[in-house]
Design an enzyme around this catalytic site. Structure first.
Site, short mmCIF file in Angstrom:
data_model
loop_
_atom_site.label_atom_id
_atom_site.label_comp_id
_atom_site.label_asym_id
_atom_site.label_seq_id
_atom_site.Cartn_x
_atom_site.Cartn_y
_atom_site.Cartn_z
N LYS A 1 -57.07 67.54 -96.51
CA LYS A 1 -56.86 66.11 -96.28
C LYS A 1 -57.45 65.67 -94.92
O LYS A 1 -58.14 64.65 -94.85
CB LYS A 1 -55.34 65.83 -96.34
N SER A 2 -57.20 66.43 -93.87
CA SER A 2 -57.70 66.04 -92.53
C SER A 2 -59.22 66.00 -92.52
O SER A 2 -59.83 65.07 -91.97
CB SER A 2 -57.23 67.05 -91.48
N ARG B 1 -61.99 62.54 -92.29
CA ARG B 1 -63.08 62.50 -91.30
C ARG B 1 -64.44 62.44 -91.99
O ARG B 1 -65.33 61.71 -91.54
CB ARG B 1 -62.97 63.70 -90.37
N GLY C 1 -50.81 58.02 -91.73
CA GLY C 1 -50.90 57.94 -90.27
C GLY C 1 -52.30 58.28 -89.79
O GLY C 1 -52.80 57.68 -88.83
N ARG D 1 -43.83 53.96 -87.87
CA ARG D 1 -44.36 55.05 -87.03
C ARG D 1 -45.14 54.50 -85.83
O ARG D 1 -45.75 53.44 -85.91
CB ARG D 1 -45.22 55.98 -87.90
N SER E 1 -51.27 65.37 -80.13
CA SER E 1 -51.60 64.69 -81.39
C SER E 1 -53.11 64.66 -81.63
O SER E 1 -53.87 64.07 -80.86
CB SER E 1 -51.05 63.26 -81.36
N GLN F 1 -54.42 63.14 -84.07
CA GLN F 1 -54.78 61.78 -84.50
C GLN F 1 -55.15 60.93 -83.30
O GLN F 1 -56.13 60.19 -83.33
CB GLN F 1 -53.61 61.16 -85.27
N ASP G 1 -47.26 70.39 -89.70
CA ASP G 1 -47.14 69.92 -91.09
C ASP G 1 -46.48 70.97 -92.00
O ASP G 1 -46.05 70.65 -93.11
CB ASP G 1 -48.52 69.57 -91.66
N LYS H 1 -42.83 61.64 -88.26
CA LYS H 1 -43.75 61.91 -89.37
C LYS H 1 -43.40 60.96 -90.54
O LYS H 1 -42.70 59.98 -90.35
CB LYS H 1 -43.67 63.38 -89.78
C1 S3P Z 1 -53.56 65.04 -88.61
C2 S3P Z 1 -52.90 65.34 -87.45
C3 S3P Z 1 -51.45 65.62 -87.41
C4 S3P Z 1 -50.88 65.91 -88.79
C5 S3P Z 1 -51.37 64.97 -89.82
C6 S3P Z 1 -52.90 65.00 -89.90
C7 S3P Z 1 -55.02 64.78 -88.51
O1 S3P Z 1 -50.76 64.51 -86.86
O2 S3P Z 1 -49.46 65.89 -88.74
O3 S3P Z 1 -50.84 65.30 -91.09
O4 S3P Z 1 -55.71 64.82 -89.56
O5 S3P Z 1 -55.51 64.55 -87.40
P1 S3P Z 1 -50.59 64.38 -85.25
O6 S3P Z 1 -51.88 64.72 -84.69
O7 S3P Z 1 -50.18 62.98 -84.95
O8 S3P Z 1 -49.51 65.37 -84.93
#
Ligand code: S3P
Length: 426
Positions: free
Chosen positions: A21-22, A26, A93, A121, A166, A168, A313, A340
């Site tokens: 997913k991450s 991107r 998020g 959030r 984080s 993100q 996660d 979360k």
């Molecule tokens: C993610 C970063 C994480 C993770 C999320 C995906 C990402 O959050 O919990 O499911 O893809 O960068 P945080 O960076 O806010 O902890």
């Protein structure tokens, strides 16, 4: 929807998972930013990733599916068009934070919205650094979605020391930084997932225990082909089900093995898990390979605070391993769990108390010990996909099975969860 799961006897076979997913978020964002045609193979089918895709389409990128590949026509540097309506991040998020960084550097105003959970959030964590780069924001007092992004002029580069661990937030700043001639740096005390840096080929150095990543216009993405390896966080559910079921063995093929994501495997191995990797390859600087898992008996260990961002996660499903392992299971220094998709400390503790276990809720974690007493549990998903999947797995391990209320939210990260489980249980 309440979903019932019966106890399973054995896990055996081979599994291929859709893309991480991450990495998928991107790959879509970078393809939409680039000028020209990018091709993505094995993109995640998660609802969260669809949210990102719809937003990029609203900003002008063309998106086409052909032979199970996604072809994205990108808009090029500052080429995005003004969206006709608000941009809906749904439950995601990652979409909200990363896309805020992208929109902070455009020449038009835009508004990000989200579902009920995402609207609670924190966005302040990205608004603060992006304001330092010169963009203005309009929101409510709590600084949660909806957030309107009002770019003022060309943004300026910053050096930013991260107040929270984080990926993100780090990625949001680095993506904004791709629009500056001068170098933007992000300084982390704790290592968080590094997909943005790897996929864009950004410079990263480690000095005096701090991780410093930088970006500038020089690293603005170009159109390319991406292969997205299988989702390592999704694999955690199948891995733990296999470990805890007798006489079981499973191979999960072509999964992301990025070391900023495999922390839960390190923890499980220390607990006594029989897990190995084979056939490791690399694509877009990201390692991936096969994971081989065999049933194991586990002992709880002390989980180091430094590894928490890496396993953030996976804590819901690691907890399930923890309650079947010898000794008490302790999570500390994990306050981020409270912000979360649900307050995961509360969600986990509530479900475990329902099982009759001894549960102590801490401000930044929890402690679980004792034996399971309730033989007919109904767990709550709290609308949180990882809570739903963790307690579905737990139900499959209980003598009389169990039920999960609100199971359907699994589609946020893995719409194929049930299908995958059915293909490996014997
Ligand atoms: C993610 C970063 C994480 C993770 C999320 C995906 C990402 O959050 O919990 O499911 O893809 O960068 P945080 O960076 O806010 O902890």
């Amino acid at each position: 929807m309440i979903k019932r799961f019966e106890k399973i006897n054995r896990v055996n076979g081979e599994l291929s998972l859709t893309g991480d997913k991450s990495i998928s978020h991107r790959a879509i964002i970078f393809s939409a930013m680039a000028s020209g045609k990018s091709i993505i193979t094995n993109l995640s089918q998660a609802q969260d990733v669809i949210s990102t895709m719809v937003i990029m389409h609203k900003l002008g990128a063309s998106i086409l599916t052909k032979d199970r590949k996604i072809i994205i026509g990108g808009m090029g540097y500052k080429g995005f068009k003004v969206p006709a309506s608000n941009l809906d991040c749904g439950n995601s998020g990652t979409s909200a934070r990363l896309i805020a960084g992208l929109l902070a550097a455009q020449d038009f105003n835009s508004t990000l919205i989200g579902d009920e959970s995402l609207s609670k959030r924190p966005m302040k964590r990205v608004v603060d650094p992006l304001m330092k780069m010169g963009t203005e924001f309009q929101s409510n007092e709590k600084l949660t979605l909806p957030v309107t992004i009002i770019p003022k002029s060309n943004i300026n580069s910053i050096d930013y020391e991260m107040p929270v661990a984080s990926a993100q937030v780090k990625s949001s700043i680095l993506i904004a930084g791709l629009h500056c001639d001068e170098v933007t740096t992000v300084i982390e005390k704790e290592q968080t997932r590094d997909h943005t840096e790897k996929m864009l080929g950004l410079p990263v150095k480690v000095t005096e225990g701090k991780i410093i990543s930088s970006s500038s216009k020089k690293y603005y993405p170009e159109a390319k082909e991406y292969f997205v390896p299988g989702d390592i966080s999704t694999s955690a559910f199948h891995i733990i089900l296999t470990l805890l079921t007798p006489n079981s063995e499973l191979i999960i093929k072509n999964v992301s093995l990025n070391t900023t994501r495999t922390g839960f495997i390190d923890v499980l191995k220390k607990m006594g898990a029989n897990i190995s990797f084979e056939d490791i390859k690399t694509s877009s600087n990201e390692d991936y390979g096969n994971i081989i898992i065999k049933s194991s008996s586990l002992k709880n260990i002390r989980i180091d605070s430094q590894i928490i961002p890496n396993i953030i996660d996976e804590i819901p499903i690691l907890t399930i391993a923890g309650i079947f392992a010898e000794g008490e299971f302790v999570i500390e220094n994990a306050k981020e769990l409270r912000v979360k998709e649900s307050d995961r400390i509360k969600s986990i503790c509530t479900n475990l108390m329902h099982l009759g276990l001894n549960v102590e809720e801490l401000e930044n974690g929890f402690i679980v010990s004792g034996a399971i007493k309730n033989s007919k549990p109904v767990f709550e998903s709290f609308g949180d996909h990882r809570i739903s999947m963790a307690f579905s797995i737990l139900s499959m391990l209980l003598d009389n099975g169990g039920e999960v209320n609100g199971f359907e939210c699994v589609a946020i990260s893995n719409p194929k969860f049930e299908e995958q489980i059915n293909s490996i249980i014997k």
